[in-house]
Scaffold this active site. Structure first.
Site, PDB file in Angstrom:
ATOM      1  N   GLU A 109       1.103  -1.138  -0.177  1.00 47.16           N
ATOM      2  CA  GLU A 109      -0.012   0.132  -0.138  1.00 47.16           C
ATOM      3  C   GLU A 109       0.942   1.311  -0.063  1.00 47.16           C
ATOM      4  O   GLU A 109       1.875   1.195   0.650  1.00 47.16           O
ATOM      5  CB  GLU A 109      -0.771   0.081   1.312  1.00 47.16           C
ATOM      6  CG  GLU A 109      -1.975   1.160   1.180  1.00 47.16           C
ATOM      7  CD  GLU A 109      -3.164   0.774   2.178  1.00 47.16           C
ATOM      8  OE1 GLU A 109      -3.800   1.729   2.590  1.00 47.16           O
ATOM      9  OE2 GLU A 109      -3.283  -0.235   2.329  1.00 47.16           O
ATOM     10  N   CYS A 141       1.800  -3.891  16.516  1.00 43.56           N
ATOM     11  CA  CYS A 141       1.407  -3.043  17.468  1.00 43.56           C
ATOM     12  C   CYS A 141      -0.439  -3.175  17.652  1.00 43.56           C
ATOM     13  O   CYS A 141      -0.908  -3.226  16.707  1.00 43.56           O
ATOM     14  CB  CYS A 141       1.595  -1.279  17.101  1.00 43.56           C
ATOM     15  SG  CYS A 141       3.613  -1.040  16.950  1.00 43.56           S
ATOM     16  N   CYS A 144      -2.784  -0.878  15.335  1.00 41.52           N
ATOM     17  CA  CYS A 144      -2.422  -0.468  14.117  1.00 41.52           C
ATOM     18  C   CYS A 144      -2.904  -1.652  13.403  1.00 41.52           C
ATOM     19  O   CYS A 144      -2.845  -2.795  13.612  1.00 41.52           O
ATOM     20  CB  CYS A 144      -1.180  -0.199  13.935  1.00 41.52           C
ATOM     21  SG  CYS A 144      -0.542   0.021  12.330  1.00 41.52           S
ATOM     22  N   GLY A 184       5.123  -1.817   7.402  1.00 37.70           N
ATOM     23  CA  GLY A 184       6.624  -2.372   7.739  1.00 37.70           C
ATOM     24  C   GLY A 184       7.220  -1.403   8.806  1.00 37.70           C
ATOM     25  O   GLY A 184       7.002  -0.232   8.928  1.00 37.70           O
ATOM     26  N   GLU A 185       8.417  -1.965   9.341  1.00 34.81           N
ATOM     27  CA  GLU A 185       9.247  -1.419  10.273  1.00 34.81           C
ATOM     28  C   GLU A 185      10.717  -0.943   9.215  1.00 34.81           C
ATOM     29  O   GLU A 185      11.275  -1.865   9.006  1.00 34.81           O
ATOM     30  CB  GLU A 185       9.561  -2.149  11.377  1.00 34.81           C
ATOM     31  CG  GLU A 185      10.615  -1.749  11.918  1.00 34.81           C
ATOM     32  CD  GLU A 185      10.746  -0.427  12.512  1.00 34.81           C
ATOM     33  OE1 GLU A 185      11.775   0.472  12.287  1.00 34.81           O
ATOM     34  OE2 GLU A 185       9.767   0.154  13.309  1.00 34.81           O
ATOM     35  N   SER A 237       8.097   6.167  16.584  1.00 35.88           N
ATOM     36  CA  SER A 237       6.476   5.934  17.152  1.00 35.88           C
ATOM     37  C   SER A 237       6.815   5.475  18.601  1.00 35.88           C
ATOM     38  O   SER A 237       7.076   4.499  18.926  1.00 35.88           O
ATOM     39  CB  SER A 237       6.115   4.687  16.397  1.00 35.88           C
ATOM     40  OG  SER A 237       5.961   5.263  14.949  1.00 35.88           O
ATOM     41  N   LEU A 238       6.442   6.492  19.437  1.00 32.98           N
ATOM     42  CA  LEU A 238       6.684   6.341  20.992  1.00 32.98           C
ATOM     43  C   LEU A 238       5.439   5.634  21.666  1.00 32.98           C
ATOM     44  O   LEU A 238       5.635   4.820  22.305  1.00 32.98           O
ATOM     45  CB  LEU A 238       7.106   7.628  21.634  1.00 32.98           C
ATOM     46  CG  LEU A 238       7.563   7.517  23.086  1.00 32.98           C
ATOM     47  CD1 LEU A 238       8.934   6.825  22.897  1.00 32.98           C
ATOM     48  CD2 LEU A 238       7.714   8.858  23.603  1.00 32.98           C
ATOM     49  N   HIS A 239       4.269   6.505  21.515  1.00 33.44           N
ATOM     50  CA  HIS A 239       3.121   6.230  21.737  1.00 33.44           C
ATOM     51  C   HIS A 239       2.822   5.912  23.422  1.00 33.44           C
ATOM     52  O   HIS A 239       1.432   5.791  23.792  1.00 33.44           O
ATOM     53  CB  HIS A 239       2.553   5.042  20.811  1.00 33.44           C
ATOM     54  CG  HIS A 239       2.981   5.140  19.520  1.00 33.44           C
ATOM     55  ND1 HIS A 239       2.236   6.135  19.013  1.00 33.44           N
ATOM     56  CD2 HIS A 239       3.135   4.270  18.777  1.00 33.44           C
ATOM     57  CE1 HIS A 239       2.434   6.007  17.367  1.00 33.44           C
ATOM     58  NE2 HIS A 239       3.057   4.925  17.301  1.00 33.44           N
ATOM     59  N   CYS A 356      -3.294   7.344   9.138  1.00 31.16           N
ATOM     60  CA  CYS A 356      -2.165   6.815  10.023  1.00 31.16           C
ATOM     61  C   CYS A 356      -2.630   5.483  10.863  1.00 31.16           C
ATOM     62  O   CYS A 356      -3.747   5.460  11.538  1.00 31.16           O
ATOM     63  CB  CYS A 356      -1.498   7.711  11.070  1.00 31.16           C
ATOM     64  SG  CYS A 356      -0.313   6.957  11.975  1.00 31.16           S
TER      65      CYS A 356
END
Length: 364
Positions: A109, A141, A144, A184-185, A237-239, A356
């Site tokens: 995507e 996550c 997500c 992806g990371e 990306s802390l969150h 997001c």
């Protein structure tokens, strides 16, 4: 004369020592010039080939009219590395979601995000592309959609660059910004991400400071990434503002304590001179309380940083909710009172499931 595979890494003083692998997308002028010479063509053909790949968007060497028919026939089977469009949807705000089919049948995507003039009329002032770096995502996550479908493989250099060209060609406008925030990371695919960043900068002409790489944080990878001394933006990306909550939201955090992650971010700032952006998805009743904001502000002390708050974008599989505006404003106010640089990003493309946290390489 049979065609030699692409020169992917060129020693300009001794091209024949170069490693040869296809496809062509991602190769520089120097690499392409070395390759065409190996085919018995003059070096200047490399510059022409570069123009046809990056500026004209050619998808087959057989279609490059400035080359002889005989040579085009000889190299026709060498892949440039372009994907095919599987699905396209447009949100009311102009954001476009693309599903691209790769040569092995996998689907990824990509999102094109136009920024219009002040009144929403006239030419688009900026065009941002959100690219994927893996087929699926192994990080899983909790909030997500991307990780719900599992992980398949890393994307190659050309598969990352192709996403940018696809959006650029569809909008018929040059891409101004690229964010590595899709499937992806990125720091689990560092080699190909770095190669793609180099090509986006040098071959497509996107400034380094207009390139952003987002990571959930992989032990030692931020430090290694910093050694390349790029002027890109690093977004972490802390969150969550503490280890216990972060482990609940991000399973991989169990192997990477928050203090170690923040220490690596401080090193990144010291090495590159660039501030780190911290992404923080606001989940109602989970991580959006004033005490969370106070904890978060303490994490930001002592180095150049910026907090980017992202009100949660809902997905079907989980029950998280977006905080109301009063709760968001209260969170922002606590951070500002602590002199923490902060902004709120209301995601684009919500109606097309292109916002997001909603990317999943499916039509729904």
């Amino acid at each position: 004369m049979s065609a030699t595979p692409l020169v992917s890494q060129v020693d300009s003083h001794n091209p024949e020592k170069s490693k040869l692998i296809p496809p062509l997308l991602g190769a520089s002028v120097a690499e392409l010039s070395a390759w065409v010479q190996q085919q018995g063509q003059p070096a200047y053909r490399g510059k022409q080939l570069h123009e046809w790949i990056y500026d004209k968007g050619v998808r087959s060497l057989a279609d490059i009219s400035v080359f002889s028919k005989q040579w085009r026939a000889e190299v026709a089977e060498i892949p440039i590395g372009r994907s095919t469009l599987h699905y396209r949807s447009v949100a009311p705000d102009g954001t476009v979601k693309y599903l691209l089919r790769l040569t092995d049948g996998q689907i990824i995507e990509t999102v094109g995000i136009p920024t219009f003039a002040e009144r929403g009329e006239g030419p688009k002032a900026r065009l941002t592309v959100c690219v994927s770096t893996q087929v699926g995502c192994p990080m899983a996550c909790d909030f997500c959609a991307t990780g719900k479908g599992g992980y398949k493989r890393n994307l190659a250099r050309h598969e990352i660059i192709d996403q940018v060209l696809t959006v650029q060609e569809d909008f018929q406008q040059r891409v101004s910004n690229v964010v590595f925030m899709g499937l992806g990371e990125p720091l689990l695919n560092t080699e190909n991400v770095l190669a793609a960043l180099k090509s986006l900068n040098q071959d497509i002409g996107i400034g380094q400071r207009s390139l952003t790489v987002s990571t959930v944080g992989i032990r030692d990878r931020i430090r290694q990434f910093a050694q390349n001394n790029l002027q890109i933006t690093l977004a972490v990306s802390l969150h969550a503002p503490n280890q216990a909550l972060r482990e609940k939201l991000i399973p991989s955090a169990r192997a990477y304590p928050l203090e170690e992650l923040l220490a690596e971010c401080r090193e990144y700032v010291e090495i590159t001179g660039r501030r780190v952006t911290f992404e923080y998805v606001l989940l109602a009743g989970v991580n959006d309380l004033p005490e969370h904001a106070l904890e978060l502000s303490k994490c930001m002390r002592g180095f150049q940083s910026h907090v980017n708050l992202i009100p949660y974008n809902p997905i079907q599989e989980v029950d998280y909710k977006r905080p109301n505006r009063d709760r968001i404003e209260a969170f922002v106010n606590v951070l500002k009172q602590q002199n923490t640089a902060v902004s709120v990003r209301y995601s684009r493309g919500l109606e097309a499931d292109a916002a997001c946290g909603q990317l999943r390489a499916s039509k729904n």
